[in-house]
Structures are given as structure tokens and as C-alpha cells.
Design an enzyme around this catalytic site. Structure first.
Site, PDB file in Angstrom:
ATOM      1  N   VAL A 143      59.930  51.338  75.533  1.00 23.41           N
ATOM      2  CA  VAL A 143      60.899  51.342  76.629  1.00 23.41           C
ATOM      3  C   VAL A 143      60.296  52.146  77.780  1.00 23.41           C
ATOM      4  O   VAL A 143      59.820  53.275  77.580  1.00 23.41           O
ATOM      5  CB  VAL A 143      62.245  51.956  76.195  1.00 23.41           C
ATOM      6  CG1 VAL A 143      63.224  52.013  77.359  1.00 23.41           C
ATOM      7  CG2 VAL A 143      62.840  51.183  75.027  1.00 23.41           C
ATOM      8  N   ARG A 193      66.920  56.149  76.857  1.00 23.05           N
ATOM      9  CA  ARG A 193      68.253  56.698  76.600  1.00 23.05           C
ATOM     10  C   ARG A 193      69.361  55.820  77.181  1.00 23.05           C
ATOM     11  O   ARG A 193      70.454  56.287  77.468  1.00 23.05           O
ATOM     12  CB  ARG A 193      68.387  58.126  77.138  1.00 23.05           C
ATOM     13  CG  ARG A 193      67.463  59.107  76.465  1.00 23.05           C
ATOM     14  CD  ARG A 193      68.103  59.531  75.198  1.00 23.05           C
ATOM     15  NE  ARG A 193      67.501  60.690  74.592  1.00 23.05           N
ATOM     16  CZ  ARG A 193      67.241  60.746  73.303  1.00 23.05           C
ATOM     17  NH1 ARG A 193      67.479  59.723  72.530  1.00 23.05           N
ATOM     18  NH2 ARG A 193      66.751  61.829  72.779  1.00 23.05           N
ATOM     19  N   GLY A 240      69.826  52.651  75.582  1.00 21.56           N
ATOM     20  CA  GLY A 240      70.118  51.704  74.510  1.00 21.56           C
ATOM     21  C   GLY A 240      69.256  50.451  74.518  1.00 21.56           C
ATOM     22  O   GLY A 240      69.551  49.506  73.779  1.00 21.56           O
ATOM     23  N   GLY A 285      66.075  50.044  73.496  1.00 25.51           N
ATOM     24  CA  GLY A 285      65.380  49.905  72.214  1.00 25.51           C
ATOM     25  C   GLY A 285      66.321  49.382  71.142  1.00 25.51           C
ATOM     26  O   GLY A 285      65.956  48.536  70.330  1.00 25.51           O
ATOM     27  N   ARG A 286      67.547  49.869  71.167  1.00 25.94           N
ATOM     28  CA  ARG A 286      68.561  49.410  70.201  1.00 25.94           C
ATOM     29  C   ARG A 286      68.883  47.928  70.402  1.00 25.94           C
ATOM     30  O   ARG A 286      69.049  47.181  69.447  1.00 25.94           O
ATOM     31  CB  ARG A 286      69.817  50.266  70.340  1.00 25.94           C
ATOM     32  CG  ARG A 286      70.914  49.908  69.361  1.00 25.94           C
ATOM     33  CD  ARG A 286      72.012  50.943  69.363  1.00 25.94           C
ATOM     34  NE  ARG A 286      71.561  52.229  68.842  1.00 25.94           N
ATOM     35  CZ  ARG A 286      71.374  52.483  67.552  1.00 25.94           C
ATOM     36  NH1 ARG A 286      71.601  51.556  66.658  1.00 25.94           N
ATOM     37  NH2 ARG A 286      70.968  53.665  67.152  1.00 25.94           N
ATOM     38  N   GLU A 314      55.963  51.565  61.000  1.00 31.83           N
ATOM     39  CA  GLU A 314      55.427  52.906  61.037  1.00 31.83           C
ATOM     40  C   GLU A 314      55.961  53.588  62.291  1.00 31.83           C
ATOM     41  O   GLU A 314      56.124  52.937  63.327  1.00 31.83           O
ATOM     42  CB  GLU A 314      53.894  52.920  61.089  1.00 31.83           C
ATOM     43  CG  GLU A 314      53.233  52.859  59.729  1.00 31.83           C
ATOM     44  CD  GLU A 314      53.158  51.438  59.186  1.00 31.83           C
ATOM     45  OE1 GLU A 314      53.190  51.292  57.961  1.00 31.83           O
ATOM     46  OE2 GLU A 314      53.092  50.495  59.983  1.00 31.83           O
ATOM     47  N   TYR A 322      66.050  53.985  63.789  1.00 29.39           N
ATOM     48  CA  TYR A 322      65.671  53.134  62.659  1.00 29.39           C
ATOM     49  C   TYR A 322      66.586  53.380  61.468  1.00 29.39           C
ATOM     50  O   TYR A 322      67.010  52.436  60.790  1.00 29.39           O
ATOM     51  CB  TYR A 322      64.207  53.354  62.277  1.00 29.39           C
ATOM     52  CG  TYR A 322      63.224  52.977  63.366  1.00 29.39           C
ATOM     53  CD1 TYR A 322      63.435  51.863  64.188  1.00 29.39           C
ATOM     54  CD2 TYR A 322      62.086  53.725  63.592  1.00 29.39           C
ATOM     55  CE1 TYR A 322      62.537  51.527  65.190  1.00 29.39           C
ATOM     56  CE2 TYR A 322      61.177  53.387  64.589  1.00 29.39           C
ATOM     57  CZ  TYR A 322      61.414  52.290  65.382  1.00 29.39           C
ATOM     58  OH  TYR A 322      60.512  51.955  66.361  1.00 29.39           O
TER      59      TYR A 322
END
Length: 156
Positions: free
Chosen positions: A77, A83, A85, A87-88, A108, A120
Site C-alpha cells: 500500500v 491505515r 483499509g 490492504g484489507r 511470509e 492476517y
């Protein structure tokens, strides 16, 4: 904002973000992204605001279609967009693919990346091992994390 599949034209921007995100490591180059995008069993998605790529993520399907497993290859990102969201959002889409084929997922992550580890875990991943000196040239350690197949994740 919208999520779209990444194509060769996005490889340079992904490499630019890698340089920002992973200084002192071996960030992926444009050419590595081009090769990754070309693989038939890989899916790379991006979060876009108009035509600006803000975040990217990729997953590979391994093994036979009737008994697959998946591996997250990368999530990144733009530091100016973290911060929020993004990536979510990407993880949600990538996990839908794995869940649709009932496959377990591996990845990993740096042992000191607490924000990523927490995200994760919220998707049902658990630490199953540690890889000493995984990231080069820094020598930083990585956790190997696993998310069971959808049918094995009762209650997650």
C-alpha cells in the site's frame, strides 16, 4: 475507489511502490512484476482512485484445481495511503478466490510487521514457523503463516 486486475501497464507503478515500501531489501522490479502478471495461475489486483494505483496484491494458485493451495506473493500500500483499509480490501478479494476453491493459503511476513500480522490473523492466519534471515539483504526474519481451507475454518 475500485479494485481491478493488474496488467503489464501497472508493473512500473508497482515497482515504484516497492522501492518506497521495502528500502534496504530487494524490492521487486518492473520486470519481476511483468513476469508475475504473465503467469496463468497468478492473480494480481490493485486498488485505484481514478487511474492512480494506490495498493497492489498478488496470489498464486498451486497444486491441482481439485485440491489447491494458495500463496500470497505480495501486498503493498502506498505509504501515503496506509491505515485506510486498502490492504484489507485486497486481502478480502484474494481470500474470496481461495475460499471459492476451498484452498489453504500460505504467506511470509516480517516478524516485526505487527500491523500486517494483526491483519492476517483477522483473516484466520496463524503462525506455523519462522524463517531466519528470510529478507535480504537486511537479514530480517519472517513468520510463515497459514490459513486453513474454508471448510477447515469453522468459526473464523
Amino acid at each position: 475507489m475500485e479494485i481491478r486486475r493488474l496488467t503489464f501497464e501497472h508493473a512500473a507503478r508497482c515497482a515504484e511502490l516497492e522501492e518506497l515500501l521495502f528500502p534496504g531489501e530487494n524490492p521487486w522490479t518492473r520486470d519481476i512484476f511483468v513476469v508475475e502478471f504473465a503467469q496463468p495461475n497468478h492473480l494480481y489486483l490493485g486498488v485505484f482512485d481514478d487511474d492512480e494505483l494506490l495498493a497492489y496484491g498478488g496470489i498464486a494458485q498451486l497444486g491441482p484445481r481439485e485440491d489447491p493451495e494458495f500463496e500470497i506473493h505480495t501486498i503493498g500500500v502506498d505509504p501515503a495511503q496506509q491505515r485506510r483499509g486498502l490492504g484489507r480490501l485486497l486481502m478480502d478479494q484474494l481470500m474470496r478466490l481461495a475460499d471459492g476453491l476451498d484452498g489453504e493459503v500460505f504467506l511470509e511476513v516480517r516478524t516485526d510487521n505487527e500491523a500486517a500480522i494483526a491483519m492476517y490473523r483477522s483473516f484466520g492466519f496463524e503462525v506455523i514457523g519462522e524463517r531466519k534471515g528470510y529478507y535480504q539483504p537486511s537479514g530480517a526474519d519472517a513468520y510463515t503463516m497459514k490459513r486453513p481451507a474454508g471448510s477447515d475454518r469453522r468459526g473464523v
